[in-house]
Design an enzyme around this catalytic site. Structure first.
Site, mmCIF file in Angstrom:
data_model
loop_
_atom_site.group_PDB
_atom_site.id
_atom_site.type_symbol
_atom_site.label_atom_id
_atom_site.label_comp_id
_atom_site.label_asym_id
_atom_site.label_seq_id
_atom_site.Cartn_x
_atom_site.Cartn_y
_atom_site.Cartn_z
ATOM 1 N N ALA A 132 26.501 4.024 32.411
ATOM 2 C CA ALA A 132 26.799 2.296 32.564
ATOM 3 C C ALA A 132 27.312 2.193 34.083
ATOM 4 O O ALA A 132 28.006 3.083 34.354
ATOM 5 C CB ALA A 132 28.397 1.871 31.154
ATOM 6 N N GLY B 66 26.421 6.184 29.871
ATOM 7 C CA GLY B 66 25.067 5.340 28.737
ATOM 8 C C GLY B 66 23.994 5.864 28.924
ATOM 9 O O GLY B 66 22.426 5.489 28.609
ATOM 10 N N GLU C 205 22.452 8.277 26.659
ATOM 11 C CA GLU C 205 22.350 7.660 25.434
ATOM 12 C C GLU C 205 21.366 6.838 25.101
ATOM 13 O O GLU C 205 20.458 6.392 23.936
ATOM 14 C CB GLU C 205 23.499 5.984 25.013
ATOM 15 C CG GLU C 205 25.246 7.153 24.787
ATOM 16 C CD GLU C 205 26.195 6.512 25.241
ATOM 17 O OE1 GLU C 205 26.594 5.954 25.789
ATOM 18 O OE2 GLU C 205 27.599 6.321 24.013
ATOM 19 N N GLU D 263 32.061 10.735 29.000
ATOM 20 C CA GLU D 263 32.696 9.110 29.634
ATOM 21 C C GLU D 263 34.066 9.571 29.799
ATOM 22 O O GLU D 263 35.350 9.148 30.081
ATOM 23 C CB GLU D 263 32.652 8.535 27.895
ATOM 24 C CG GLU D 263 31.558 7.315 28.134
ATOM 25 C CD GLU D 263 30.213 8.691 27.897
ATOM 26 O OE1 GLU D 263 29.962 10.128 27.800
ATOM 27 O OE2 GLU D 263 28.704 7.624 27.521
HETATM 28 C C1 3H9 Z 1 29.824 5.042 30.266
HETATM 29 O O1 3H9 Z 1 28.371 5.418 29.905
HETATM 30 C C2 3H9 Z 1 29.732 4.704 29.144
HETATM 31 C C3 3H9 Z 1 28.511 4.796 27.748
HETATM 32 O O2 3H9 Z 1 29.214 5.181 26.820
HETATM 33 C C4 3H9 Z 1 28.744 3.602 27.731
HETATM 34 C C5 3H9 Z 1 28.768 2.096 26.979
HETATM 35 C C6 3H9 Z 1 28.872 0.975 26.359
HETATM 36 N N1 3H9 Z 1 28.976 3.035 38.151
HETATM 37 O O3 3H9 Z 1 29.794 11.077 43.006
HETATM 38 P P1 3H9 Z 1 28.590 10.179 44.055
HETATM 39 C C7 3H9 Z 1 28.621 5.268 42.503
HETATM 40 S S1 3H9 Z 1 30.504 5.498 31.639
HETATM 41 C C8 3H9 Z 1 28.872 2.550 38.975
HETATM 42 O O4 3H9 Z 1 29.454 10.489 45.395
HETATM 43 P P2 3H9 Z 1 26.627 12.737 43.580
HETATM 44 C C9 3H9 Z 1 30.169 6.669 43.086
HETATM 45 O O5 3H9 Z 1 30.795 4.925 43.108
HETATM 46 C C10 3H9 Z 1 29.778 5.935 33.067
HETATM 47 N N2 3H9 Z 1 29.133 3.495 40.097
HETATM 48 O O6 3H9 Z 1 27.344 11.318 43.792
HETATM 49 C C11 3H9 Z 1 29.008 6.226 44.858
HETATM 50 O O7 3H9 Z 1 29.550 4.873 45.523
HETATM 51 P P3 3H9 Z 1 29.374 5.115 46.880
HETATM 52 C C12 3H9 Z 1 29.556 7.986 32.291
HETATM 53 C C13 3H9 Z 1 28.365 4.821 40.251
HETATM 54 O O8 3H9 Z 1 25.583 12.621 43.988
HETATM 55 C C14 3H9 Z 1 27.714 6.558 44.781
HETATM 56 O O9 3H9 Z 1 27.409 6.303 43.004
HETATM 57 N N3 3H9 Z 1 29.322 8.219 33.306
HETATM 58 C C15 3H9 Z 1 28.583 5.723 38.891
HETATM 59 O O10 3H9 Z 1 27.284 13.668 43.853
HETATM 60 C C16 3H9 Z 1 27.405 7.991 44.352
HETATM 61 O O11 3H9 Z 1 28.269 8.777 43.851
HETATM 62 C C17 3H9 Z 1 29.882 9.063 34.643
HETATM 63 O O12 3H9 Z 1 30.761 9.130 34.570
HETATM 64 C C18 3H9 Z 1 28.047 4.467 37.671
HETATM 65 N N4 3H9 Z 1 28.345 5.052 36.943
HETATM 66 O O13 3H9 Z 1 27.158 12.678 42.334
HETATM 67 C C19 3H9 Z 1 28.414 9.514 35.446
HETATM 68 N N5 3H9 Z 1 28.435 6.558 39.229
HETATM 69 O O14 3H9 Z 1 28.813 5.433 47.296
HETATM 70 C C20 3H9 Z 1 29.813 9.613 36.923
HETATM 71 C C21 3H9 Z 1 27.811 7.083 40.548
HETATM 72 O O15 3H9 Z 1 29.930 3.458 47.251
HETATM 73 N N6 3H9 Z 1 28.978 9.498 38.183
HETATM 74 N N7 3H9 Z 1 28.602 5.978 41.157
HETATM 75 O O16 3H9 Z 1 30.583 6.034 46.811
HETATM 76 C C22 3H9 Z 1 28.732 10.961 38.145
HETATM 77 O O17 3H9 Z 1 29.270 11.441 37.688
HETATM 78 C C23 3H9 Z 1 27.659 11.069 40.123
HETATM 79 O O18 3H9 Z 1 27.942 9.563 40.759
HETATM 80 C C24 3H9 Z 1 26.894 12.009 39.527
HETATM 81 C C25 3H9 Z 1 26.265 11.930 40.765
HETATM 82 C C26 3H9 Z 1 26.824 13.110 39.212
HETATM 83 C C27 3H9 Z 1 25.893 10.985 38.911
#
Ligand code: 3H9
Length: 700
Positions: A62, A101, A104, A124
């Site tokens: 999400a 998400g 999902e 999450e």
């Molecule tokens: C969810 O999904 C809830 C659902 O179950 C239900 C819904 C109803 N959103 O980490 P990075 C940004 S909860 C917005 O440096 P990497 C991050 O801030 C979510 N922004 O890259 C950064 O911005 P900036 C569950 C996001 O390659 C840029 O993207 N998912 C999101 O080292 C690059 O990120 C997670 O918890 C996001 N979801 O790692 C996954 N994700 O460049 C969270 C990233 O401005 N994300 N950004 O600083 C991660 O774990 C890592 O970003 C990922 C890539 C492994 C994907």
């Protein structure tokens, strides 16, 4: 169709492509785009639909920035219902990381294929949430309740191959062209008339779950969760997958998700998620700053710190040369590294051949001439300014032009160290935390003359070795240790005022600190702080100050290493035990100082220990030592085990309300004196204007 989601018909296969860089998060336009595309595909000649993503990853979850704002239609569950009810099979084609998400979405599809390098997961819980779009209902239906519980409560991703074994992925496609492979897979499914496999149609036999399973799981989570509520709610949601029909289970999951998304715990963890990424960005560094190449590193000093730092580089394949003063010290240093790796292998966390590869990358020398070809030197000798200056003068002579000269000092003046060289622009602080190969924080200390490209390089290298970097300007103790002083001071003052060590530590541990300050002192060695205090000339002359730490050191109770400090320790298990002898000592000291001991509440312990952190943090901000309040939070969460679920000291202060913090500090000022409890000007200003640190940070 939105410009972040496209749809095209390729022969008899419909292809939906999501393109929302950087991580294809499920922002509203993406949700709407997928919904529209699946709807459109129902009406055309497609026989199967592939859902794939552009860029570096499948949907990574999400859009976290939307949480805490009013919900926007369509919600993700609604989109997933449309996918699941498609009359044609929908196939998720996964590369990179399908998380939260995003996973999902894939689970609502009828089939999932992935490249071998892909990972899937439901992280999450790390944001204080649970999967809110069916993850808690679908994963147990496919992979079993136990596997689902492990996956969702840990939040850790799993590799595509493992996911395939667990039934969460149906097909692994080589690592070359995922989309072409997915199209072929879709064609094969269409041709063979493969059924619309809907995970919702699987039911779990409640009799297959042993009685008491969920109660036991809840208790286990409570033990590990340090007061966090999300793990408990995850157990409840998975239990619903067993006891309720799918739609009712989804409803239950939704209710629990709504509870969590509005919790302070999730707000704090989301704050830390973004703070961590923000901290690596240096505000005034031009975007086009080039970094220097780091292909070989030298570490000066083979002690615990130097060894740990060497391991950080060897772990990512960078050769390291360790410098010691004589062969004996060198072989001791290399021996510690080898022992650390061996323990990791014994724990099954590293393959033996990988250990050898890493050890082969670490060489040793007693000769500075071996440093002529290194790109980065990190000095990690003990805290003595003259010694460090002597070493930097030698490095200045021996290292090639452009080599970065870093010091791992925790307290010393980086500018004074830089002044010992003719290249202060190449000198920087790289303050690791012990054990350096484990702790995530790297405090990068910017000297007066540190060059921009040196800072850019160090930030990049820090990320490469798996650290979370935060920038500090030069001051005594930089961000972290400077703030810590008041925390330790009050923990000791509270003893004289009437607390036992156990009471102080337990109150802070219940708050969420991994270990209370007094137990932490025992672990680090009480002589460390004692010696540091002896070397300082600026401490106020107050007999109450650090009184108990001093008394204990002077009777030989140095902490765990002598089996006794604030506590006594079981020699076999190292378990801490309250010691009536110490309690008596405290009472005697209080009497000598004329302090009337009293009963103290947990609330006062928290306020007296944490508010000095916040107040010093405010001073650090007004002096420009830290770039932003959230950087301070990152330092405390990753370097000092401040509970992430409280968001770090500055976020916590915002939650408590700066006016409340300010008023309390003033109350303590009245009670305990101006010397320690003078509110920072910034805190006073923000409290007066009703603003938060976060608002100030966003505007500054
Ligand atoms: C969810 O999904 C809830 C659902 O179950 C239900 C819904 C109803 N959103 O980490 P990075 C940004 S909860 C917005 O440096 P990497 C991050 O801030 C979510 N922004 O890259 C950064 O911005 P900036 C569950 C996001 O390659 C840029 O993207 N998912 C999101 O080292 C690059 O990120 C997670 O918890 C996001 N979801 O790692 C996954 N994700 O460049 C969270 C990233 O401005 N994300 N950004 O600083 C991660 O774990 C890592 O970003 C990922 C890539 C492994 C994907």
């Amino acid at each position: 169709m939105s410009n972040v989601v496209s749809y095209e018909l390729n022969g008899n296969i419909g292809i939906i492509r999501v393109n929302n860089p950087p991580v294809n998060a499920l922002a509203r336009v993406v949700r709407q785009g997928i919904l529209d595309a699946v709807t459109e595909a129902q009406k055309d000649a497609s026989e199967a639909i592939v859902l794939c993503c552009e860029g570096r990853t499948f949907i990574a979850g999400a859009d976290i920035t939307e949480f805490g704002k009013p919900p926007m239609e369509p919600g993700l569950p609604e989109v997933l219902t449309v996918i699941e009810n498609s009359s044609k099979p929908v196939i998720a084609a996964i590369h990179g990381t399908a998380l939260g998400g995003g996973f999902e979405v894939a689970l609502a599809c009828h089939y999932r294929c992935a490249v071998a390098s892909a990972q899937v997961g439901l992280p999450e819980v790390k944001l204080g949430l649970l999967p809110g779009a069916g993850g808690t209902q679908r994963v147990p239906r496919v992979a079993g309740v136990k596997a689902a519980l492990d996956m969702i409560t840990s939040g850790n991703p799993i590799a595509a191959g493992k996911a395939c074994e667990m039934g969460l992925v149906d097909e692994i496609i080589g690592d070359t062209d995922l989309v072409a492979g997915a199209i072929q897979y879709a064609k094969d499914l269409a041709e063979s008339g493969a059924p619309l496999k809907r995970i919702r149609d699987i039911s779990i036999d409640p009799a297959s779950i042993e009685p008491g399973f969920f109660d036991k799981a809840r208790k286990e989570q409570a033990k590990r969760a340090r007061g966090q509520i999300a793990p408990d709610r995850i157990v409840t949601a998975i239990e619903a997958a067993v006891t309720l029909p799918m739609d009712k289970g989804l409803e239950r999951e939704r209710e629990l998700f709504k509870e969590l998304v509005t919790s302070p715990e999730s707000a704090a963890l989301r704050h830390i998620f973004f703070a961590e990424r923000q901290a690596a960005k240096i505000k005034d560094l031009p975007a086009d700053t080039q970094s220097r190449a780091i292909n070989k590193v030298a570490i000066i000093g083979g002690g615990t710190m130097g060894g740990g730092i060497a391991m950080c580089f060897a772990n990512v394949g960078i050769p390291v040369v360790m410098v010691e003063i004589n062969d004996e010290a060198l072989s001791r240093g290399l021996g510690i590294i080898s022992k650390n790796y061996t323990i990791t292998v014994q724990k099954g966390k590293l393959a033996a051949d990988k250990m050898q590869e890493r050890l082969d990358l670490i060489t040793g020398t007693t000769n500075y001439s071996a440093l002529a070809d290194v790109d980065l030197v990190i000095e990690a000798v003990f805290e003595n300014l003259e010694l460090k200056q002597e070493i930097f003068a030698k490095l200045d002579k021996g290292c090639k032009p452009g080599a970065i000269l870093a010091t791992n000092t925790s307290y010393q003046d980086v500018d004074a160290i830089a002044a010992a060289t003719n290249r202060p622009q190449d000198v920087v602080g790289m303050h690791f935390f012990s054990p350096a190969n484990v702790m995530k924080l790297l405090e990068v200390v910017r000297g007066e003359k540190t060059a921009d490209d040196v800072l850019a390089t160090v930030m990049q290298v820090g990320k490469k070795i798996g650290k979370i970097c935060a920038l500090s300007r030069v001051c005594y103790g930089f961000i972290g240790n400077r703030m810590l002083s008041g925390y330790g001071r009050e923990a000791q003052m509270l003893l004289l005022d009437g607390c036992t060590p156990e009471q102080v530590d337990s109150a802070l541990e219940r708050f969420g600190m991994a270990m209370g300050p007094l137990a932490m002192g025992d672990l680090a060695g009480l002589d460390v702080g004692y010696k540091a205090r002896q070397a300082r000339t600026d401490l106020p002359d107050n007999p109450k100050l650090f009184r108990m730490g001093t008394v204990l050191v002077e009777i030989g109770r140095l902490g765990q290493k002598t089996g006794a400090g604030y506590y006594k320790y079981d020699p076999a298990t190292r378990a801490r035990m309250s010691d009536p002898e110490v309690e008596k000592l405290i009472q005697d000291e209080a009497r000598k100082l004329g302090i009337e001991q009293r009963k103290i509440t947990d609330e006062e312990i928290i306020e007296r220990c944490l508010y000095p952190l916040i107040n010093e943090g405010a001073k650090i901000l007004e002096e420009g030592i830290a770039q932003r309040p959230s950087d301070i939070d990152v330092v405390y969460v990753y370097g000092y085990a401040f509970p992430a679920a409280k968001g770090g000291p500055m976020h916590y202060a915002d939650q408590v309300g700066l006016k409340n913090v300010y008023n309390k500090i003033n109350e303590f000022r009245g009670r305990y004196g101006e010397q320690y409890w003078k509110p920072a000007a910034l805190l006073e200003k923000l409290a007066g204007s009703g603003k938060t640190f976060a608002e100030w940070g966003a505007g500054s």
